[in-house]
Design an enzyme around this catalytic site. Structure first.
Site, short mmCIF file in Angstrom:
data_model
loop_
_atom_site.label_atom_id
_atom_site.label_comp_id
_atom_site.label_asym_id
_atom_site.label_seq_id
_atom_site.Cartn_x
_atom_site.Cartn_y
_atom_site.Cartn_z
N ASP A 97 0.83 -1.21 0.00
CA ASP A 97 0.00 0.00 0.00
C ASP A 97 0.87 1.26 0.00
O ASP A 97 2.06 1.22 0.31
CB ASP A 97 -0.91 -0.02 1.24
CG ASP A 97 -2.24 0.67 1.00
OD1 ASP A 97 -2.32 1.51 0.08
OD2 ASP A 97 -3.20 0.39 1.73
N ASP A 147 -10.69 2.23 -3.22
CA ASP A 147 -11.21 1.95 -1.87
C ASP A 147 -12.73 1.94 -1.88
O ASP A 147 -13.35 1.61 -0.87
CB ASP A 147 -10.71 3.00 -0.87
CG ASP A 147 -9.36 2.61 -0.29
OD1 ASP A 147 -8.87 1.52 -0.60
OD2 ASP A 147 -8.80 3.41 0.49
C1 GLA Z 1 -5.76 1.91 2.38
C2 GLA Z 1 -6.17 0.79 1.46
C3 GLA Z 1 -7.24 -0.05 2.13
C4 GLA Z 1 -6.69 -0.58 3.44
C5 GLA Z 1 -6.21 0.56 4.31
C6 GLA Z 1 -5.49 0.05 5.54
O1 GLA Z 1 -6.79 2.81 2.56
O2 GLA Z 1 -6.59 1.28 0.23
O3 GLA Z 1 -7.64 -1.10 1.30
O4 GLA Z 1 -5.66 -1.48 3.17
O5 GLA Z 1 -5.30 1.39 3.61
O6 GLA Z 1 -4.99 1.07 6.31
#
Ligand code: GLA
Length: 768
Positions: free
Chosen positions: A473, A539
């Site tokens: 990420d 997301d």
């Molecule tokens: C980001 C990602 C999510 C999740 C969060 C965790 O927002 O896009 O899918 O993994 O971080 O903190």
């Protein structure tokens, strides 16, 4: 195929051609890009050259002998200072402080070699290669243009600048591609958005002003996607479309400019704002590889070309076409509140449903109680997981599932041991108030020492237990940018450092399935896809929004590159309630996962999910790698042999006046016969509300206990569609589907289609 015809070059793919020639003055004139043409003599191609007898009015004449004004020519590259005032490909400042560039043809050769770049990722595979060297007339600097011609209708380009001078050369701009068209009859199509709101398709009419699609936030960004198109007012299945993409994950820029003589120029490459690179003697600057594709079969035609190209020439060979597992992700099921007991119960439920991979998302590492702390300390939190990751991974493998974890290697929180030990390893301006994103700093990957250190930390983590999958990420963009390197180099050096890290780790752990993520789709680009075969697209898991997001990605990227999750309702991003069936149907076109607390679901929902998983596993190759087409309100995926296909229809709103629904297929073989049938579904009788009383002998109060009890035993049977027909009929005329619900006369022959209706259709070659 490459043909050198005197001073001209003709590059051809299966269906497209690209032509250029060396002008008598030494510049490269662009002659043609479009549908394939044949030519055997230089004179044939000269038909395509501009015929100018004099420069117009106050245009600059390149020299006194020639009739050329560079402003009014179609060029393969351009600099600043010799009369072309459009967006240039390169801008340089020489040691003598001059900044006029005049690159002239010196040498060309061709072979069948795909040369990798040294500092950046690039495409791979069989292709023809044209190498052209240009020399700056007044300084010892080379401009190298490489063209790679892939049979499957893609041509790629790279630009290199080599400094042969003793002194430093300042590169103020090094774009990757410059393409000129003779007219301005185009629409420029870009995809813009923001967090959880990626990929809104925008159609810009060309005018005399420049249209700029760019990112300056350190990532390729959800604000402006690298993939853009120029269309001659095309439709989904007809008309001319040019597609462009860039193998780069940082600040980028795509500019379309209409000149004073109504010529259109597109330039793509690293964003030159906040960019200035000092090239030492004998150093080479490599610009990212740019991708061009052309189709006269509309947007779907271009998408098919780009899908194939990405799968075959961008994704690492060992992952291309390798089927990906169905996963369960812990994030929306438990957020930071993870512990061994909760994880194992979710994993058990998931494995019983047929899910194949458990992904432990954020929250598992030291001190990570919330998003204000812990990033950088990549050791397990013993309070949450006292027996460690290895123990957990074994337990999950024993359940028959693979095990994956979440990391964010490019970040650190101030409240972490990492930051306390290395406060100088982050991007920030000492002594000033820092603006943070998600309470975290970006670590300084423009510093080799920081990159080496993080490679060691990740290596230790990935070797600490059996890890089959990693979600990588990157949750903030850049601000307060400052580093030890030159100001204008930080962003680019960061990306080079990132690529070195990704390259080393993916080579070191070839069995790990890496998935990119940057708060969803904030870094969805070909640079990431060169290392990681898939990316978390957004997301936003609301299937209504998600349909549009995935639909837009599909213009330039194959569905095997985007992962989609079925999540709970009300949706955590929008609070919208959509049917489980729609959530699955949308997520199935691509890489399927679930991100919901399965333990809290009803028996019916669990049963439905089991069925979804059976369907997905059976059709996995189609869903993940089938040739994907956008159809009217839906999608189709067709296998290579055109003998199997799956289609999806989605209608967000029940409109009584639009009840005749025709499902028109795409991509089938017109001469083959097919069996067309639907996914048979049952529905909860509660969805009919008080209409239950039109069939019940006794009055049932809506929402009452008796209503709920009846719904457990009596289900609505969905309509059945079952036909045999030729491919030509299914594509040209389509299937007239059963009548949709409209107040009266509901029975099994009526399509139950409330708002957010969706269905899957299967199309199989048949002898009947
Ligand atoms: C980001 C990602 C999510 C999740 C969060 C965790 O927002 O896009 O899918 O993994 O971080 O903190």
């Amino acid at each position: 195929m490459i043909k050198v015809l005197g001073s001209a070059f003709l590059l051809s793919t299966n269906n497209t051609s690209y032509a250029m020639r060396v002008l008598p003055t030494g510049q490269l004139e662009h002659l043609y890009y479009g549908q394939r043409i044949e030519a055997d003599k230089e004179e044939d191609l000269l038909v395509l050259s501009e015929k100018h007898a004099f420069p117009l009015g106050n245009q600059i004449a390149y020299d006194e002998e020639s009739s050329y004004s560079l402003e009014n020519m179609r060029l393969e590259y351009s600099g600043y200072g010799k009369g072309d005032f459009r967006e240039p490909l390169v801008e340089l400042v020489f040691p003598d402080h001059t900044f006029t560039t005049d690159f002239l043809f010196d040498y060309a050769t061709y072979n069948k070699e795909k040369k990798p770049l040294h500092t950046l990722p690039s495409s791979h595979g069989e292709c023809d290669h044209l190498y052209i060297r240009l020399k700056e007339r007044n300084h010892d600097v080379d401009l190298i243009l490489d063209y790679y011609i892939y049979e499957e209708d893609v041509i790629t380009r790279t630009t290199k600048i080599i400094n042969h001078m003793k002194e430093d050369l300042i590169v103020e701009r090094a774009m990757s591609l410059c393409l000129d068209f003779e007219d301005d009859q185009f629409e420029f199509i870009t995809f813009n958005g923001g967090w959880a709101d990626e990929m809104h398709k925008h159609i810009h009419n060309l005018s005399s002003a420049k249209i700029v699609n760019a990112s300056c936030m350190g990532t390729s960004s959800s604000r402006a996607q690298n993939f853009v198109m120029l269309s001659r007012f095309a439709k989904e299945d007809e008309g001319e479309v040019y597609g462009f993409n860039l193998i780069y994950s940082g600040n980028h820029k795509e500019v379309v400019e209409v000149s004073s003589t109504h010529k259109t120029r597109i330039v793509t490459g690293i964003n030159n704002e906040q960019f200035s690179y000092c090239l030492k003697s004998e150093e080479v600057f490599e610009a990212p590889e740019a991708i061009m594709g052309y189709s006269y079969a509309g947007f779907n035609g271009l998408s098919n070309i780009f899908h194939r190209f990405v799968n075959e020439h961008i994704i690492k060979k060992e992952w291309a076409y390798k089927e990906r597992p169905i996963l369960i992700n812990s994030w929306e099921a438990m957020y930071f509140n993870v512990n061994e007991k909760r994880i194992l119960s979710l994993a058990k439920e998931a494995s019983e449903m047929g899910i194949e991979l458990f992904v432990l998302d954020d929250g598992w590492f030291k001190g990570r109680a919330d998003d204000t702390r812990g990033l950088g300390d990549w050791e397990v939190d013993r309070k949450k997981l006292p027996k460690g990751l290895d123990h957990l991974s074994r337990k999950i493998h024993k359940m028959g599932m693979k095990f994956g974890i979440w990391v964010e290697p490019e970040m650190t929180n101030e409240n972490s041991d990492y930051y306390r030990e290395h406060p100088d390893w982050v991007i920030k301006i000492d002594g000033q108030m820092q603006s943070l994103g998600r309470h975290q700093y970006v670590i300084d990957l423009s510093n080799d020492e920081v990159v080496d250190d993080m490679i060691s930390r990740m290596t230790a983590l990935f070797s600490s237990c059996q890890i089959d999958y990693v979600k990588w990420d990157m949750n903030r963009v850049m601000s307060d940018v400052f580093s030890t390197c030159r100001k204008g180099e930080v962003f680019h050096r960061y990306i080079c450092g990132l690529y070195r890290m990704m390259d080393t780790l993916t080579l070191r752990f070839p069995h790990i399935l890496f998935e990119g993520c940057a708060s969803g789709g904030n870094r969805f680009d070909l640079g990431i896809l060169c290392y990681f075969p898939q990316i978390w697209a957004s997301d936003n898991t609301d299937s209504w929004c998600r349909f549009d997001i995935q639909n837009s990605y599909s213009y330039g990227y194959p569905q095997s590159t985007f992962t989609n999750h079925v999540s709970g309702v009300p949706n955590h991003q929008t609070l919208r309630v959509t049917p489980l069936a729609l959530r699955f149907h949308v997520a199935a076109f691509g890489l399927l996962g679930y991100e919901v607390n399965l333990l809290d679901l009803s028996k019916k929902e669990k049963e439905d999910i089991k069925q979804q998983i059976i369907i997905y596993k059976k059709q996995r190759a189609l869903f993940q790698f089938g040739n994907m087409y956008r159809i009217d309100m839906g999608w189709m995926a067709v296998d290579e042999k055109r003998s199997h296909a799956v289609g999806m229809l989605f209608k967000p709103i029940n409109e009584l006046s639009k009840k005749t629904v025709v499902f028109k297929c795409k991509g089938l073989d017109p001469l083959k016969r097919y069996h067309f049938y639907n996914q048979k579904m049952t529905f909860d009788i509660k969805e009919m509300g008080s209409l239950i009383n039109t069939a019940s002998p006794i009055h049932i109060k809506q929402g009452s206990l008796s209503h709920r009890v009846i719904s457990k035993f009596v289900h609505l049977q969905g309509e059945e569609e079952n036909y045999y027909a030729s491919g030509s009929l299914l594509m040209n005329a389509g299937v007239f589907l059963k009548q949709g619900f409209s107040a009266t006369g509901f029975n099994e022959d009526v399509r139950f289609d409330p708002d957010f209706f969706s269905r899957l259709y299967f199309i199989e070659e048949s002898a009947l």
